[in-house]
Design an enzyme around this catalytic site. Sequence first.
Site, PDB file in Angstrom:
ATOM      1  N   HIS A 197     -13.019 -30.098  17.274  1.00  0.00           N
ATOM      2  CA  HIS A 197     -12.868 -29.946  18.724  1.00  0.00           C
ATOM      3  C   HIS A 197     -12.936 -31.317  19.386  1.00  0.00           C
ATOM      4  O   HIS A 197     -13.665 -32.201  18.937  1.00  0.00           O
ATOM      5  CB  HIS A 197     -13.933 -29.004  19.285  1.00  0.00           C
ATOM      6  CG  HIS A 197     -13.937 -27.659  18.626  1.00  0.00           C
ATOM      7  ND1 HIS A 197     -12.842 -26.825  18.664  1.00  0.00           N
ATOM      8  CD2 HIS A 197     -14.873 -27.013  17.888  1.00  0.00           C
ATOM      9  CE1 HIS A 197     -13.117 -25.721  17.979  1.00  0.00           C
ATOM     10  NE2 HIS A 197     -14.338 -25.810  17.498  1.00  0.00           N
TER      11      HIS A 197
ATOM     12  N   HIS B 191     -15.166 -20.190  10.797  1.00  0.00           N
ATOM     13  CA  HIS B 191     -16.554 -20.068  10.315  1.00  0.00           C
ATOM     14  C   HIS B 191     -16.691 -19.149   9.106  1.00  0.00           C
ATOM     15  O   HIS B 191     -17.677 -18.407   8.998  1.00  0.00           O
ATOM     16  CB  HIS B 191     -17.476 -19.565  11.439  1.00  0.00           C
ATOM     17  CG  HIS B 191     -17.278 -20.278  12.746  1.00  0.00           C
ATOM     18  ND1 HIS B 191     -16.844 -19.641  13.878  1.00  0.00           N
ATOM     19  CD2 HIS B 191     -17.421 -21.571  13.089  1.00  0.00           C
ATOM     20  CE1 HIS B 191     -16.734 -20.509  14.866  1.00  0.00           C
ATOM     21  NE2 HIS B 191     -17.076 -21.694  14.416  1.00  0.00           N
TER      22      HIS B 191
ATOM     23  N   ARG C 113     -13.043 -27.530  23.072  1.00  0.00           N
ATOM     24  CA  ARG C 113     -14.352 -27.053  22.593  1.00  0.00           C
ATOM     25  C   ARG C 113     -14.515 -25.620  23.132  1.00  0.00           C
ATOM     26  O   ARG C 113     -14.650 -25.412  24.351  1.00  0.00           O
ATOM     27  CB  ARG C 113     -15.451 -27.998  23.101  1.00  0.00           C
ATOM     28  CG  ARG C 113     -16.652 -28.084  22.184  1.00  0.00           C
ATOM     29  CD  ARG C 113     -17.458 -29.361  22.380  1.00  0.00           C
ATOM     30  NE  ARG C 113     -16.880 -30.502  21.696  1.00  0.00           N
ATOM     31  CZ  ARG C 113     -17.074 -30.792  20.387  1.00  0.00           C
ATOM     32  NH1 ARG C 113     -17.851 -30.030  19.659  1.00  0.00           N
ATOM     33  NH2 ARG C 113     -16.492 -31.832  19.838  1.00  0.00           N
TER      34      ARG C 113
ATOM     35  N   HIS D  93     -10.933 -17.798  17.336  1.00  0.00           N
ATOM     36  CA  HIS D  93     -12.207 -18.465  17.681  1.00  0.00           C
ATOM     37  C   HIS D  93     -12.594 -18.010  19.080  1.00  0.00           C
ATOM     38  O   HIS D  93     -11.915 -18.324  20.055  1.00  0.00           O
ATOM     39  CB  HIS D  93     -11.996 -19.984  17.651  1.00  0.00           C
ATOM     40  CG  HIS D  93     -13.250 -20.795  17.566  1.00  0.00           C
ATOM     41  ND1 HIS D  93     -14.347 -20.572  18.380  1.00  0.00           N
ATOM     42  CD2 HIS D  93     -13.590 -21.834  16.757  1.00  0.00           C
ATOM     43  CE1 HIS D  93     -15.300 -21.443  18.067  1.00  0.00           C
ATOM     44  NE2 HIS D  93     -14.876 -22.212  17.085  1.00  0.00           N
TER      45      HIS D  93
ATOM     46  N   GLU E 152     -15.835 -28.870  12.028  1.00  0.00           N
ATOM     47  CA  GLU E 152     -16.191 -28.828  13.437  1.00  0.00           C
ATOM     48  C   GLU E 152     -16.909 -30.113  13.869  1.00  0.00           C
ATOM     49  O   GLU E 152     -17.522 -30.139  14.942  1.00  0.00           O
ATOM     50  CB  GLU E 152     -17.110 -27.627  13.669  1.00  0.00           C
ATOM     51  CG  GLU E 152     -16.901 -26.838  14.915  1.00  0.00           C
ATOM     52  CD  GLU E 152     -17.906 -25.674  14.953  1.00  0.00           C
ATOM     53  OE1 GLU E 152     -17.449 -24.533  14.818  1.00  0.00           O
ATOM     54  OE2 GLU E 152     -19.110 -25.896  15.114  1.00  0.00           O
TER      55      GLU E 152
ATOM     56  N   HIS F 167     -10.607 -27.724  11.418  1.00  0.00           N
ATOM     57  CA  HIS F 167     -11.375 -27.122  12.505  1.00  0.00           C
ATOM     58  C   HIS F 167     -12.232 -28.185  13.191  1.00  0.00           C
ATOM     59  O   HIS F 167     -13.392 -28.404  12.834  1.00  0.00           O
ATOM     60  CB  HIS F 167     -12.257 -25.995  11.950  1.00  0.00           C
ATOM     61  CG  HIS F 167     -13.021 -25.218  12.991  1.00  0.00           C
ATOM     62  ND1 HIS F 167     -13.430 -23.921  12.807  1.00  0.00           N
ATOM     63  CD2 HIS F 167     -13.461 -25.550  14.231  1.00  0.00           C
ATOM     64  CE1 HIS F 167     -14.098 -23.492  13.867  1.00  0.00           C
ATOM     65  NE2 HIS F 167     -14.134 -24.465  14.744  1.00  0.00           N
TER      66      HIS F 167
END
Lengths: 342, 342
Positions: free
Chosen positions: A8, A219, A67, A175, A280, A6
Amino acid sequence: LIIDAHGHVSIPAAAYQYQSGLVGGRGTPPAFVRPKRLANEQLAPSLESHLANLDSRGIDVQLISPRPFMMLHSMRPESVSRVWTAYVNDLIAQQCAMSGGRLAGVGGLPQYRDSSPAGCLEELERCVGELGFVGALINPDPMEGECPPPPGLGDPFWYALYEKLVELDVPALVHSTSCCSPRESYTLHFLGEESIAIISLLESNVFGEFPDLKLVISHGGGAIPYQMGRFRAWRSRYPDQEPFDTALRRLWFDTCNYSAEALELLFKVVGADRCLFGTEAPGTGSVLDPESGRHYDDLRPVIEGLEAITDEERRLIFEGNVRALYGRLDPLLESAGRLSRA
Amino acid sequence: LIIDAHGHVSIPAAAYQYQSGLVGGRGTPPAFVRPKRLANEQLAPSLESHLANLDSRGIDVQLISPRPFMMLHSMRPESVSRVWTAYVNDLIAQQCAMSGGRLAGVGGLPQYRDSSPAGCLEELERCVGELGFVGALINPDPMEGECPPPPGLGDPFWYALYEKLVELDVPALVHSTSCCSPRESYTLHFLGEESIAIISLLESNVFGEFPDLKLVISHGGGAIPYQMGRFRAWRSRYPDQEPFDTALRRLWFDTCNYSAEALELLFKVVGADRCLFGTEAPGTGSVLDPESGRHYDDLRPVIEGLEAITDEERRLIFEGNVRALYGRLDPLLESAGRLSRA
């Protein structure tokens, strides 16, 4: 290998300048819409800084997607999301190619408000077929907090997309993107949408219709692993249904929630074999925790330090699960010589 | 004493029949609107069954409020919510009086869509002053999932209500009601609204303006105790703000989430001194857990069995915190002779 499922993309200021023209013109005039490709030299500084961040977190390989909070899915007209998504996907492909096999692409889809996701299939095919991506993002609320939201992910509204994901054999990371409601930040909206997505999927026949569909919930799954009791209780009223704990294991989850006690609960509740390492980084957690002296998204030592899981479970979380789930990843790692080095 | 801070009233079929006329007529004609009081004998069977349920869960005293998902806050016209709320509050008062000090009232407020909560002050005063209630419910989303929702609980929109709560010195339980969105059940909406409420309050100046305001967040606080990492990280970017963990302790939480691993996390994250025993029994959790052979809402043995908390912490959770927070409870318990028996 430590693989972060995960991440971006980090893009340079020139890309945001392009976005600003696109947003300002709302998709016109054509001169603003047609993106100018950025040269590798223009991408190099943000890419280098991104890779240095991975180094500092002990991450070997990262899956990167657009993102989310900047994806503009609800902005009128449709061309804004369509053009911006393709532009960012191209930047991701370019950075993956420059990264020596450290980055693999997860494509954004040009979702638009309450339009059918069937409008995204072409870009999904391009991402996998032309750009060599290993997965895609699904935003369960492209209305971004405006009303009415599209049906939940359990609804046939989404089937065309699921069919294509299965056909291409790529997983999707659930997401959400931004949130236009003044009472709810995008981060909060992520969590609400993850909870809604899980329950909508598990109360539906999606996995009956698409047994090979692979969905990862971001998450750590919003509120659900923490709020299992309420959903276990509802399920127990219908003994013909599989127990809620069993149903939950039809999904995958990432560790992107930055708290040791929460990760311990996640692994216990859904099982380490359904969890993918995700940080992330660089992102929300890229700030020093004054308690630990580490960045919040420096999750590798946190998971390495958890006593409640075994070393084999740790290996699954860091590497095994993501390689098994994202079937197109291994060939990329192999051709970059990253499997032999492991 | 084992005091359950989160219960909802059980009412007989005759009360639902009255509601049905009220809803069918949408507040007219007057003959449907003026409630017929139910005699004690009509309330006795549902009250007895409710108290037997408390006995089976080992609960001595319970705070009872209207059953939130039936409160009709978004139903047009306003008179529906206004009349129904007063009717249910009266039934609660009547049952409390019949219960020999085992039940204490928490009043519903006649919230209506996006109207100012100032319209609820009269009923709040009646609940505390005339009916002898010890607290009130606040629904952060009386639009019940329709758009646009009212501002978050951190907004001055809510100040008139906070002022009255402080003046009357009663706590409020934050608990949303139904949800009209087809993609989100009321139970899911509870969790989302709790997360939004916590963050909205803690990002505002509400506790600067109302340092004596006492707010309890239902169901263990939605997603937030599980998702602390993300909010800790955001706070750490602004070192002039108190840490998120400190801020969270301005609120209270109840244990109404039916999972041992989640309660352990809750007590660890917010501290046992901010948690109130709550079961909602009879309610969502009143079904047998095939694993444990106990009902999900039979939480007393679960909390008694947690090794991670001390006996003193257990006493706070079961009794100490709720008595300290709900200042009007002790006189009721005392006059019913329940304190001496403890």
